[in-house]
Design an enzyme around this catalytic site. Structure first.
Site, PDB file in Angstrom:
ATOM      1  N   HIS A 100      11.125   1.935   7.750  1.00  0.00           N
ATOM      2  CA  HIS A 100      11.898   0.940   8.046  1.00  0.00           C
ATOM      3  C   HIS A 100      13.121   0.899   7.303  1.00  0.00           C
ATOM      4  O   HIS A 100      13.061   0.922   6.151  1.00  0.00           O
ATOM      5  CB  HIS A 100      11.392  -0.214   8.197  1.00  0.00           C
ATOM      6  CG  HIS A 100      10.117  -0.475   9.173  1.00  0.00           C
ATOM      7  ND1 HIS A 100       8.999  -0.602   8.679  1.00  0.00           N
ATOM      8  CD2 HIS A 100      10.095  -0.924  10.458  1.00  0.00           C
ATOM      9  CE1 HIS A 100       8.018  -0.625   9.514  1.00  0.00           C
ATOM     10  NE2 HIS A 100       8.624  -0.969  10.698  1.00  0.00           N
ATOM     11  N   ASP A 103      12.357  -1.294   4.408  1.00  0.00           N
ATOM     12  CA  ASP A 103      11.344  -0.811   3.397  1.00  0.00           C
ATOM     13  C   ASP A 103      12.025  -0.313   2.141  1.00  0.00           C
ATOM     14  O   ASP A 103      11.596  -0.509   1.177  1.00  0.00           O
ATOM     15  CB  ASP A 103      10.587   0.113   4.061  1.00  0.00           C
ATOM     16  CG  ASP A 103       9.804  -0.224   5.126  1.00  0.00           C
ATOM     17  OD1 ASP A 103       9.920  -1.499   5.448  1.00  0.00           O
ATOM     18  OD2 ASP A 103       9.456   0.484   6.067  1.00  0.00           O
ATOM     19  N   GLU A 231       6.943   2.147  20.702  1.00  0.00           N
ATOM     20  CA  GLU A 231       5.665   1.922  19.998  1.00  0.00           C
ATOM     21  C   GLU A 231       4.783   0.727  20.870  1.00  0.00           C
ATOM     22  O   GLU A 231       5.264  -0.447  20.595  1.00  0.00           O
ATOM     23  CB  GLU A 231       5.508   1.708  18.502  1.00  0.00           C
ATOM     24  CG  GLU A 231       4.193   1.676  18.093  1.00  0.00           C
ATOM     25  CD  GLU A 231       4.135   1.720  16.640  1.00  0.00           C
ATOM     26  OE1 GLU A 231       5.156   2.582  15.959  1.00  0.00           O
ATOM     27  OE2 GLU A 231       3.139   0.969  15.812  1.00  0.00           O
ATOM     28  N   GLU A 267      -0.148   4.098  18.599  1.00  0.00           N
ATOM     29  CA  GLU A 267      -1.377   3.821  17.512  1.00  0.00           C
ATOM     30  C   GLU A 267      -2.381   3.238  18.101  1.00  0.00           C
ATOM     31  O   GLU A 267      -2.706   2.644  18.894  1.00  0.00           O
ATOM     32  CB  GLU A 267      -0.464   2.545  16.771  1.00  0.00           C
ATOM     33  CG  GLU A 267      -1.093   2.042  15.600  1.00  0.00           C
ATOM     34  CD  GLU A 267      -0.439   1.115  14.710  1.00  0.00           C
ATOM     35  OE1 GLU A 267       0.846   1.412  14.563  1.00  0.00           O
ATOM     36  OE2 GLU A 267      -1.035   0.188  14.146  1.00  0.00           O
ATOM     37  N   HIS A 270      -3.434  -0.155  18.141  1.00  0.00           N
ATOM     38  CA  HIS A 270      -2.860  -1.008  19.230  1.00  0.00           C
ATOM     39  C   HIS A 270      -3.466  -0.676  20.353  1.00  0.00           C
ATOM     40  O   HIS A 270      -3.708  -1.667  21.260  1.00  0.00           O
ATOM     41  CB  HIS A 270      -1.229  -0.521  19.123  1.00  0.00           C
ATOM     42  CG  HIS A 270      -0.293  -0.789  18.032  1.00  0.00           C
ATOM     43  ND1 HIS A 270       0.798  -0.661  18.112  1.00  0.00           N
ATOM     44  CD2 HIS A 270      -0.738  -1.367  16.873  1.00  0.00           C
ATOM     45  CE1 HIS A 270       1.242  -1.087  16.578  1.00  0.00           C
ATOM     46  NE2 HIS A 270       0.134  -1.435  16.138  1.00  0.00           N
ATOM     47  N   ASP A 295       0.640   7.014  15.611  1.00  0.00           N
ATOM     48  CA  ASP A 295       0.479   6.102  14.496  1.00  0.00           C
ATOM     49  C   ASP A 295      -1.056   6.329  14.210  1.00  0.00           C
ATOM     50  O   ASP A 295      -1.825   5.573  15.083  1.00  0.00           O
ATOM     51  CB  ASP A 295       0.960   4.624  14.826  1.00  0.00           C
ATOM     52  CG  ASP A 295       2.340   4.831  14.140  1.00  0.00           C
ATOM     53  OD1 ASP A 295       3.098   5.689  13.818  1.00  0.00           O
ATOM     54  OD2 ASP A 295       3.222   3.519  14.092  1.00  0.00           O
ATOM     55  N   ASP A 306      -5.096  -6.152  14.174  1.00  0.00           N
ATOM     56  CA  ASP A 306      -4.474  -4.820  13.620  1.00  0.00           C
ATOM     57  C   ASP A 306      -4.649  -4.601  11.992  1.00  0.00           C
ATOM     58  O   ASP A 306      -3.855  -5.086  11.402  1.00  0.00           O
ATOM     59  CB  ASP A 306      -2.829  -5.037  13.968  1.00  0.00           C
ATOM     60  CG  ASP A 306      -2.239  -3.563  13.999  1.00  0.00           C
ATOM     61  OD1 ASP A 306      -2.999  -2.522  14.050  1.00  0.00           O
ATOM     62  OD2 ASP A 306      -1.126  -3.313  13.917  1.00  0.00           O
ATOM     63  N   ASP A 308      -5.085  -2.091  10.543  1.00  0.00           N
ATOM     64  CA  ASP A 308      -4.371  -0.812  10.114  1.00  0.00           C
ATOM     65  C   ASP A 308      -5.192  -0.227   8.884  1.00  0.00           C
ATOM     66  O   ASP A 308      -4.701   0.208   8.032  1.00  0.00           O
ATOM     67  CB  ASP A 308      -3.090  -1.219   9.467  1.00  0.00           C
ATOM     68  CG  ASP A 308      -2.170  -1.819  10.487  1.00  0.00           C
ATOM     69  OD1 ASP A 308      -2.228  -1.074  11.687  1.00  0.00           O
ATOM     70  OD2 ASP A 308      -1.305  -2.399  10.306  1.00  0.00           O
ATOM     71  N   ASP A 338       0.070   5.021   9.683  1.00  0.00           N
ATOM     72  CA  ASP A 338       0.351   3.527   9.495  1.00  0.00           C
ATOM     73  C   ASP A 338      -1.067   2.686   9.300  1.00  0.00           C
ATOM     74  O   ASP A 338      -1.411   2.150   9.918  1.00  0.00           O
ATOM     75  CB  ASP A 338       0.618   3.102  11.044  1.00  0.00           C
ATOM     76  CG  ASP A 338       1.581   2.048  11.225  1.00  0.00           C
ATOM     77  OD1 ASP A 338       1.897   1.346  10.064  1.00  0.00           O
ATOM     78  OD2 ASP A 338       2.220   1.482  12.171  1.00  0.00           O
TER      79      ASP A 338
HETATM   80  C1  XLS Z   1       2.833  -2.660  13.573  1.00  0.00           C
HETATM   81  C2  XLS Z   1       3.571  -1.519  13.887  1.00  0.00           C
HETATM   82  C3  XLS Z   1       4.524  -1.176  12.886  1.00  0.00           C
HETATM   83  C4  XLS Z   1       5.290   0.178  13.494  1.00  0.00           C
HETATM   84  C5  XLS Z   1       6.675   0.597  13.063  1.00  0.00           C
HETATM   85  O1  XLS Z   1       1.983  -3.074  14.052  1.00  0.00           O
HETATM   86  O2  XLS Z   1       2.547  -0.681  13.955  1.00  0.00           O
HETATM   87  O3  XLS Z   1       4.062  -0.842  11.708  1.00  0.00           O
HETATM   88  O4  XLS Z   1       4.819   1.294  13.584  1.00  0.00           O
HETATM   89  O5  XLS Z   1       7.724  -0.744  13.060  1.00  0.00           O
HETATM   90 NI    NI Z   2       2.735   1.638  14.194  1.00  0.00          NI
HETATM   91 NI    NI Z   3       0.186  -1.435  14.085  1.00  0.00          NI
END
Ligand code: XLS
Ligand code: NI
Ligand code: NI
Length: 438
Positions: A100, A103, A231, A267, A270, A295, A306, A308, A338
């Site tokens: 991003h 970042d 996304e 993702e 998600h 992702d 999430d 992750d 991700d």
């Molecule tokens: C958040 C998203 C984010 C996107 C990019 O849940 O996964 O990380 O991939 O903005």
């Molecule tokens: Ni993501």
């Molecule tokens: Ni995410």
């Protein structure tokens, strides 16, 4: 020397190795169905979780050693982060990264400063990329962290916030183009609502549709060759996100005439938050013709957010990999990690271990899926299940040559009485399980 310099470059050493800092299965040059493993997987490290997240959660602050982080990141800190990030990328040995705008760059207070700071860091990134041979899978603008975006960016009730978002996207899309990025992602983290009582849903959707059309128009104006990706995510941080899943995104793209212009970045976590299987989202995206990128991560089945986490279950991923193989691989997409460390993973080398384990998991899933596709048993099972559609009756229905009344008459005349046929689900599941041997 950076935080990540203590590890030798990670290499493939095979399944028998005792070295935890080696790949057991990911052998980038290994040919799988006529393509190198690296080219199937197109793995990317993400800047935000790996280098820009201190290990904070809503109950506590950062736990991870990331000396270059502070509420206000100076240019020196951004530079130190860049050094560490590219040191990590080089040693991990995968081809791509994602980021991003915020970042990577020094914190900016105004849009002019934002533009300047983003240019400064992306120029340095380009030098690093050229030196290391690292490529950019995608760039994206963070339109959700700053307080101004609390009510959304492209769906904000305030057009000045919308304009800020437009400026950020313009800068980031152009930076992505300069860096040779292969995609540009929009994740609508706050494009949704917390309450319908204070939300004009229709107006917000129209604003969002126009925003996306402007992004696509600008892409063509500047000649960006990459793919624009949305996304999907059902919620978090908002109660409801408009891009809740692939089907919702497709409906949105259809309404605003963008189905040929925009694809999806799916993702795993998600999909599961939306109450769907990851393979459902991949399969649906292919059916709609909007499959773009992935992702990769996983959720915790007992936590409803999430989390992750890094993927570690190859068998779970195999059905989606079969789809990927049927798709003949990614066009411009790839597997973006991700995924983030747990807060207690405070050693610098935890970041290596997490990625190595995740990358090997993808390699395992790829090899198993390739065997399944080659064997053709599963494909035959599916083909036989639909075989009756190849009959004259099936062909007449599929071609649209028959109407409801004619079809009804025909069913009555022929006194149709189709016998139930096994769906062979258990066999299909066993085929998956027995190939997961890598
Ligand atoms: C958040 C998203 C984010 C996107 C990019 O849940 O996964 O990380 O991939 O903005
Ligand atoms: Ni993501
Ligand atoms: Ni995410």
């Amino acid at each position: 020397m950076t935080l990540f310099s203590s590890i030798e470059p990670v290499r493939y050493e095979g399944p028998e190795t005792a070295n935890e800092f080696a790949y057991r299965v990911y052998d980038k040059d290994r040919e799988v169905l006529g393509k190198r493993m690296e080219d199937w997987l197109r793995c990317a490290v993400c800047y935000w979780h790996s280098f820009n997240w201190p290990g904070a959660d809503i109950f506590g602050g950062g736990t991870l050693p990331r000396p270059w982080l502070a509420p206000k990141i100076t240019q020196e800190m951004a530079d130190e982060k860049l050094e560490a990030a590219f040191d990590f990328l080089k040693r991990l040995g995968i081809p791509y990264f994602t980021f991003h705008d915020v970042d990577a760059m020094a914190t900016a207070a105004t849009l002019k400063e934002h533009d300047r700071n983003l240019r400064t860091i992306t120029e340095k990134m380009q030098q690093k990329m050229a030196a290391a041979g690292t490529k950019l899978l995608w760039g994206t603008a963070n339109l959700f962290s700053h307080p101004r975006y609390a009510g959304g960016a492209a769906t904000s009730p305030d057009p000045e916030v919308y304009a800020w978002a437009a400026a950020q996207v313009r800068f980031c899309l152009e930076a992505t183009q300069r860096m040779g990025g292969e995609n540009y992602v929009l994740w609508g983290g706050r494009e949704g609502y917390d309450s319908l009582l204070n939300t004009d849903l229709k107006r917000e959707l129209d604003h969002y549709g126009r925003f996306l059309s402007m992004v696509v128009e600008h892409k063509h104006r500047i000649g960006f060759k990459g793919t624009i990706l949305i996304e999907p995510k059902p919620f978090e941080p908002t109660k409801h996100q408009y891009d809740r899943d692939v089907a919702a995104v497709f409906a949105f793209l259809q309404k605003y005439g963008l189905t040929k212009e925009v694809r999806v970045n799916i993702e795993v976590n998600h999909a599961t938050l939306a109450g769907l299987d990851f393979e459902h989202e991949v399969t649906a995206a292919r059916a709609y013709g909007i499959f773009g990128s992935i992702d990769i991560n996983r959720g915790d089945p007992r936590n409803g957010w999430d989390t992750d986490q890094f993927p570690n279950n190859a068998q779970e991923l195999v059905p989606a990999f079969i789809q990927l193989i049927e798709e003949k691989g990614f066009a411009t997409g790839g597997f973006n990690f991700d995924a983030k460390l747990r807060r207690q993973s405070v050693d610098a080398d935890d970041l290596y271990l997490a990625h190595i384990g995740g990358i090997d998991t993808l390699a395992r899933a790829l090899l198993a899926a390739a065997d399944i596709v080659t064997e053709r048993k599963l494909a035959r099972l599916k083909q036989e299940r639909y075989q009756r559609w190849d009959s004259d009756l099936g062909a007449r229905i599929e071609s649209g040559a028959i109407d409801l009344a004619t079809l009804a008459d025909l069913a009555v005349e022929r006194n149709l009485d189709p016998a139930p046929k096994s769906g062979r689900q258990e066999l299909a599941e066993s085929i998956i399980a027995r190939h997961c041997k890598y």
